[in-house]
Motif scaffolding. Structure first.
Motif, PDB file in Angstrom:
ATOM      1  N   ALA A  99     -37.479-101.198 -15.406  1.00 40.42           N
ATOM      2  CA  ALA A  99     -38.471-102.364 -14.478  1.00 40.42           C
ATOM      3  C   ALA A  99     -39.312-103.357 -16.387  1.00 40.42           C
ATOM      4  O   ALA A  99     -39.262-102.184 -17.536  1.00 40.42           O
ATOM      5  CB  ALA A  99     -39.755-102.201 -13.856  1.00 40.42           C
ATOM      6  N   ARG A 100     -39.369-104.443 -16.578  1.00 43.37           N
ATOM      7  CA  ARG A 100     -39.621-105.070 -17.608  1.00 43.37           C
ATOM      8  C   ARG A 100     -41.072-104.099 -17.932  1.00 43.37           C
ATOM      9  O   ARG A 100     -41.507-103.870 -17.363  1.00 43.37           O
ATOM     10  CB  ARG A 100     -39.711-106.040 -16.780  1.00 43.37           C
ATOM     11  N   THR A 101     -41.198-104.670 -18.838  1.00 46.02           N
ATOM     12  CA  THR A 101     -42.669-103.175 -20.126  1.00 46.02           C
ATOM     13  C   THR A 101     -43.076-104.270 -20.023  1.00 46.02           C
ATOM     14  O   THR A 101     -42.876-105.518 -20.116  1.00 46.02           O
ATOM     15  CB  THR A 101     -42.493-103.415 -21.575  1.00 46.02           C
ATOM     16  N   PRO A 102     -44.165-103.858 -19.350  1.00 49.70           N
ATOM     17  CA  PRO A 102     -45.523-104.979 -19.410  1.00 49.70           C
ATOM     18  C   PRO A 102     -45.948-105.100 -21.082  1.00 49.70           C
ATOM     19  O   PRO A 102     -45.829-104.873 -21.882  1.00 49.70           O
ATOM     20  CB  PRO A 102     -47.109-104.038 -19.022  1.00 49.70           C
ATOM     21  N   ASP A 103     -46.017-106.661 -20.686  1.00 44.39           N
ATOM     22  CA  ASP A 103     -46.539-106.938 -21.666  1.00 44.39           C
ATOM     23  C   ASP A 103     -47.375-106.920 -22.949  1.00 44.39           C
ATOM     24  O   ASP A 103     -47.426-106.618 -24.722  1.00 44.39           O
ATOM     25  CB  ASP A 103     -46.740-108.699 -22.218  1.00 44.39           C
ATOM     26  N   ASP A 104     -48.667-106.608 -23.088  1.00 44.18           N
ATOM     27  CA  ASP A 104     -49.372-105.429 -23.457  1.00 44.18           C
ATOM     28  C   ASP A 104     -48.994-104.398 -24.439  1.00 44.18           C
ATOM     29  O   ASP A 104     -49.693-104.897 -25.228  1.00 44.18           O
ATOM     30  CB  ASP A 104     -50.702-105.005 -22.883  1.00 44.18           C
ATOM     31  N   ILE A 105     -48.193-103.788 -23.552  1.00 45.52           N
ATOM     32  CA  ILE A 105     -47.533-102.198 -24.547  1.00 45.52           C
ATOM     33  C   ILE A 105     -46.582-102.846 -25.298  1.00 45.52           C
ATOM     34  O   ILE A 105     -46.325-102.705 -27.161  1.00 45.52           O
ATOM     35  CB  ILE A 105     -46.683-101.474 -23.281  1.00 45.52           C
ATOM     36  N   LEU A 106     -45.640-103.489 -25.073  1.00 45.45           N
ATOM     37  CA  LEU A 106     -44.434-104.250 -25.862  1.00 45.45           C
ATOM     38  C   LEU A 106     -45.683-105.213 -27.319  1.00 45.45           C
ATOM     39  O   LEU A 106     -45.061-105.623 -28.521  1.00 45.45           O
ATOM     40  CB  LEU A 106     -44.117-106.078 -25.475  1.00 45.45           C
ATOM     41  N   GLU A 107     -46.340-106.098 -26.547  1.00 46.87           N
ATOM     42  CA  GLU A 107     -47.242-106.827 -28.135  1.00 46.87           C
ATOM     43  C   GLU A 107     -48.128-106.080 -28.937  1.00 46.87           C
ATOM     44  O   GLU A 107     -48.001-105.810 -29.887  1.00 46.87           O
ATOM     45  CB  GLU A 107     -48.577-107.521 -27.398  1.00 46.87           C
ATOM     46  N   CYS A 108     -48.347-104.383 -28.429  1.00 45.40           N
ATOM     47  CA  CYS A 108     -48.543-103.398 -29.049  1.00 45.40           C
ATOM     48  C   CYS A 108     -47.846-102.769 -29.608  1.00 45.40           C
ATOM     49  O   CYS A 108     -48.660-103.089 -31.676  1.00 45.40           O
ATOM     50  CB  CYS A 108     -49.431-101.994 -28.597  1.00 45.40           C
ATOM     51  N   TYR A 109     -46.882-102.548 -29.715  1.00 46.81           N
ATOM     52  CA  TYR A 109     -45.440-102.484 -30.538  1.00 46.81           C
ATOM     53  C   TYR A 109     -45.306-103.688 -32.138  1.00 46.81           C
ATOM     54  O   TYR A 109     -45.116-102.893 -32.724  1.00 46.81           O
ATOM     55  CB  TYR A 109     -44.378-101.747 -30.025  1.00 46.81           C
ATOM     56  N   GLN A 110     -45.584-104.861 -31.361  1.00 46.00           N
ATOM     57  CA  GLN A 110     -45.377-105.684 -32.170  1.00 46.00           C
ATOM     58  C   GLN A 110     -46.197-106.116 -33.435  1.00 46.00           C
ATOM     59  O   GLN A 110     -46.350-106.539 -34.500  1.00 46.00           O
ATOM     60  CB  GLN A 110     -45.133-107.241 -31.557  1.00 46.00           C
ATOM     61  N   ARG A 111     -47.336-105.767 -32.754  1.00 47.20           N
ATOM     62  CA  ARG A 111     -48.631-105.762 -33.648  1.00 47.20           C
ATOM     63  C   ARG A 111     -48.431-104.323 -34.774  1.00 47.20           C
ATOM     64  O   ARG A 111     -48.690-104.613 -35.870  1.00 47.20           O
ATOM     65  CB  ARG A 111     -49.660-105.775 -32.958  1.00 47.20           C
ATOM     66  N   SER A 112     -47.765-103.713 -34.609  1.00 52.20           N
ATOM     67  CA  SER A 112     -47.634-102.204 -34.973  1.00 52.20           C
ATOM     68  C   SER A 112     -46.405-102.192 -35.904  1.00 52.20           C
ATOM     69  O   SER A 112     -46.592-102.335 -37.574  1.00 52.20           O
ATOM     70  CB  SER A 112     -47.677-101.108 -34.406  1.00 52.20           C
ATOM     71  N   ALA A 113     -45.592-102.978 -35.348  1.00 52.03           N
ATOM     72  CA  ALA A 113     -44.166-103.042 -36.789  1.00 52.03           C
ATOM     73  C   ALA A 113     -44.557-104.674 -37.733  1.00 52.03           C
ATOM     74  O   ALA A 113     -44.200-104.365 -38.812  1.00 52.03           O
ATOM     75  CB  ALA A 113     -43.000-104.460 -35.564  1.00 52.03           C
ATOM     76  N   ALA A 156     -43.781 -98.028 -37.263  1.00 50.48           N
ATOM     77  CA  ALA A 156     -44.075 -98.699 -36.199  1.00 50.48           C
ATOM     78  C   ALA A 156     -44.096 -97.696 -35.541  1.00 50.48           C
ATOM     79  O   ALA A 156     -45.764 -97.986 -34.073  1.00 50.48           O
ATOM     80  CB  ALA A 156     -42.985 -99.719 -35.866  1.00 50.48           C
ATOM     81  N   LEU A 157     -44.115 -96.789 -34.656  1.00 46.42           N
ATOM     82  CA  LEU A 157     -44.003 -96.009 -33.702  1.00 46.42           C
ATOM     83  C   LEU A 157     -45.640 -95.386 -34.257  1.00 46.42           C
ATOM     84  O   LEU A 157     -46.433 -95.349 -33.228  1.00 46.42           O
ATOM     85  CB  LEU A 157     -43.085 -95.139 -33.831  1.00 46.42           C
ATOM     86  N   ALA A 158     -45.660 -94.718 -34.796  1.00 46.96           N
ATOM     87  CA  ALA A 158     -46.831 -93.967 -34.975  1.00 46.96           C
ATOM     88  C   ALA A 158     -47.951 -95.069 -34.827  1.00 46.96           C
ATOM     89  O   ALA A 158     -49.562 -94.553 -34.505  1.00 46.96           O
ATOM     90  CB  ALA A 158     -46.527 -93.249 -36.661  1.00 46.96           C
ATOM     91  N   LEU A 159     -48.309 -95.900 -35.583  1.00 48.36           N
ATOM     92  CA  LEU A 159     -49.107 -96.775 -35.394  1.00 48.36           C
ATOM     93  C   LEU A 159     -49.911 -97.668 -33.822  1.00 48.36           C
ATOM     94  O   LEU A 159     -50.776 -97.010 -33.562  1.00 48.36           O
ATOM     95  CB  LEU A 159     -48.795 -98.466 -36.480  1.00 48.36           C
ATOM     96  N   THR A 160     -48.445 -97.773 -33.484  1.00 49.22           N
ATOM     97  CA  THR A 160     -48.465 -97.224 -31.881  1.00 49.22           C
ATOM     98  C   THR A 160     -49.267 -96.430 -30.980  1.00 49.22           C
ATOM     99  O   THR A 160     -49.958 -96.683 -30.434  1.00 49.22           O
ATOM    100  CB  THR A 160     -47.057 -97.795 -31.264  1.00 49.22           C
ATOM    101  N   LEU A 161     -48.917 -95.300 -31.287  1.00 47.01           N
ATOM    102  CA  LEU A 161     -49.580 -93.802 -30.775  1.00 47.01           C
ATOM    103  C   LEU A 161     -50.618 -94.408 -31.304  1.00 47.01           C
ATOM    104  O   LEU A 161     -51.806 -93.788 -30.394  1.00 47.01           O
ATOM    105  CB  LEU A 161     -48.623 -93.189 -31.373  1.00 47.01           C
ATOM    106  N   MET A 162     -51.334 -94.853 -32.287  1.00 53.16           N
ATOM    107  CA  MET A 162     -52.776 -94.261 -32.450  1.00 53.16           C
ATOM    108  C   MET A 162     -53.382 -96.062 -32.155  1.00 53.16           C
ATOM    109  O   MET A 162     -54.586 -95.826 -31.798  1.00 53.16           O
ATOM    110  CB  MET A 162     -52.585 -94.726 -34.211  1.00 53.16           C
ATOM    111  N   ALA A 163     -52.716 -96.503 -31.282  1.00 54.86           N
ATOM    112  CA  ALA A 163     -53.502 -97.481 -31.521  1.00 54.86           C
ATOM    113  C   ALA A 163     -53.776 -97.718 -29.704  1.00 54.86           C
ATOM    114  O   ALA A 163     -54.672 -98.132 -29.270  1.00 54.86           O
ATOM    115  CB  ALA A 163     -52.355 -99.632 -31.404  1.00 54.86           C
ATOM    116  N   LEU A 164     -52.488 -96.568 -29.138  1.00 56.58           N
ATOM    117  CA  LEU A 164     -53.135 -97.117 -27.745  1.00 56.58           C
ATOM    118  C   LEU A 164     -53.873 -95.934 -27.332  1.00 56.58           C
ATOM    119  O   LEU A 164     -54.285 -94.906 -27.776  1.00 56.58           O
ATOM    120  CB  LEU A 164     -51.906 -96.145 -27.264  1.00 56.58           C
ATOM    121  N   ARG A 165     -55.308 -96.772 -25.973  1.00 56.04           N
ATOM    122  CA  ARG A 165     -55.988 -95.963 -25.926  1.00 56.04           C
ATOM    123  C   ARG A 165     -56.192 -96.039 -24.177  1.00 56.04           C
ATOM    124  O   ARG A 165     -55.794 -96.607 -23.506  1.00 56.04           O
ATOM    125  CB  ARG A 165     -57.328 -96.462 -26.260  1.00 56.04           C
TER     126      ARG A 165
END
Length: 402
Positions: free
Chosen positions: A322-336, A393-402
């Motif tokens: 199913a479509r990824t929630p926008d907040d998770i995608l946006e978190c990855y995009q910011r990290s990228a 980008a993946l590492a930053l995403t994992l550090m940003a997700l709370r």
């Protein structure tokens, strides 16, 4: 789930890189220095045949990845899957003891290539691109996940625990490992799957599910010249069914049906008593799968031609993501962006194990691995220049997700 953006740009060339938190900057610097080690490990596992069902090969790949993880002090379990090989499960603790659930990294160690392929066309690098069986789909993603986990184990920065799960039968629909996924991913707050980044550089925020339906049609044999009317051609009936099955494409938005393999008959002068085919169905999480399957079954079983009959022999499928929630995608995009590249998301008709996790109700984002192209073919490649940025980008995403 909340998302905390690491402060400041993460590009190592940026004059503002010092604005990053010290831990984030250390993780990024360490990953940037690992390009040769990443490439070396990738070369090792690409040169191991690990086609689905080749137990020794997937075990050999698992052993190399396990050794790297354990050298960083990461706890690793081997989960045997008889007939397929081994799965790997690894865990990196988080800094927040109150964190609910974990963040899940995923990948598969099997490829579509038969035994002997690695010897025929082993690892090679040309113009910054690596070639070899499974180099993009998805051995480069496995290596990326291993190094990101190692970076977090060495330096921290992740509030939530990070788990890795590498399976060994994804390319044939995960018949054995789907139960492993459901057992060990349960409780995850988000899944990040390291399938190869699209050739455009995009990630995938929605995947279709797939079904393969094997069926056969029985007719009546007769001499095609002397008494053709006494026969009933299974090939004729199959052709009518193919037209009806293909007509289902577009019956609902997202539905496609393709008969991609047929065989049958005895000789040109014999009215064919038997024919068979394989049909491929693609669908989205919004489609009514059971209704479409019922229509397919009705077409296969109807008497398309008098005295002929069809029946389904086997069917198996992979679930849609199913479509990824926008907040998770946006978190990855910011990290990228912090890692120095822009990325968009797209949907795809290809299925993956992220469909299983999505079906479990876990938000999933896919194709986060290094950028590659032409998977499942001799032209398959991995763009090595994307290895470090995608890992960062993946590492930053994992550090940003709370």
């Amino acid at each position: 789930m909340s998302f905390v953006q690491p402060p400041g740009p993460a590009s190592l060339a940026s004059a503002d890189a010092g604005a990053l938190s010290p831990t984030a900057q250390t993780v990024l610097d360490w990953l940037a220095a690992q390009q040769p080690a990443m490439t070396a490990l990738l070369a090792q596992i690409v040169n191991i045949d690990s086609g689905s069902g080749h137990e020794d090969g997937t075990r050999a790949v698992a052993a190399l990845l396990r050794a790297r993880l354990e050298s960083a002090g990461i706890a690793v379990q081997t989960l045997p899957e008889p007939g397929w090989g081994d799965c790997l499960l690894a865990r990196v603790p988080g800094s927040d003891a109150a964190a609910r659930g974990h963040l899940q990294l995923m990948g598969h160690m099997d490829t579509v290539f038969p035994l002997g392929t690695a010897a025929q066309r082993p690892w090679r690098v040309e113009d910054g691109k690596a070639y070899g069986p499974g180099v993009a789909d998805m051995k480069s993603g496995l290596v990326m996940n291993v190094f990101v986990a190692e970076a977090l184990a060495r330096f921290g920065g992740n509030a939530s625990p990070v788990h890795l799960l590498f399976t060994c039968d994804e390319e044939v629909g995960s018949p054995a490992c789907r139960h492993v996924i459901r057992q060990h991913v349960q409780g995850a707050r988000a899944v990040l799957n390291a399938e190869p980044g699209r050739i455009s550089g995009n990630v995938v925020n929605e995947r279709k599910g797939s079904y393969r339906i094997d069926f056969e049609v029985h007719g009546v044999a007769a001499h095609a010249g002397i008494n053709p009317a006494q026969g009933a051609s299974a090939i004729d009936a199959l052709a009518r069914k193919i037209l009806a099955l293909h007509a289902l494409t577009g019956c609902e938005l997202g539905i496609t049906v393709n008969v991609g393999f047929v065989q049958g008959g005895m000789a040109s002068n014999v009215v064919a008593p038997l024919a068979s085919a394989h049909a491929d169905l693609r669908y989205t999480a919004e489609n009514d799968l059971q209704a479409v399957l019922a229509r397919i079954q009705a077409i296969i079983e109807e008497e398309s031609l008098p005295r002929t009959r069809g029946r389904i022999i086997e069917s198996r499928g992979a679930l849609p993501m199913a479509r990824t929630p926008d907040d998770i995608l946006e978190c990855y995009q910011r990290s990228a962006a912090l890692a120095g590249f822009a990325v968009e998301a797209e949907s795809t008709g290809g299925a993956a194990d992220s469909g299983i996790t999505s079906d479990m109700g876990i938000p999933s984002l896919c194709a986060l691995g290094p950028v590659g192209g032409y998977p499942h073919s001799e032209r398959e490649f991995c763009d090595l220049s994307t290895f470090v940025p995608r890992a960062q980008a993946l590492a930053l995403t994992l550090m940003a997700l709370r």
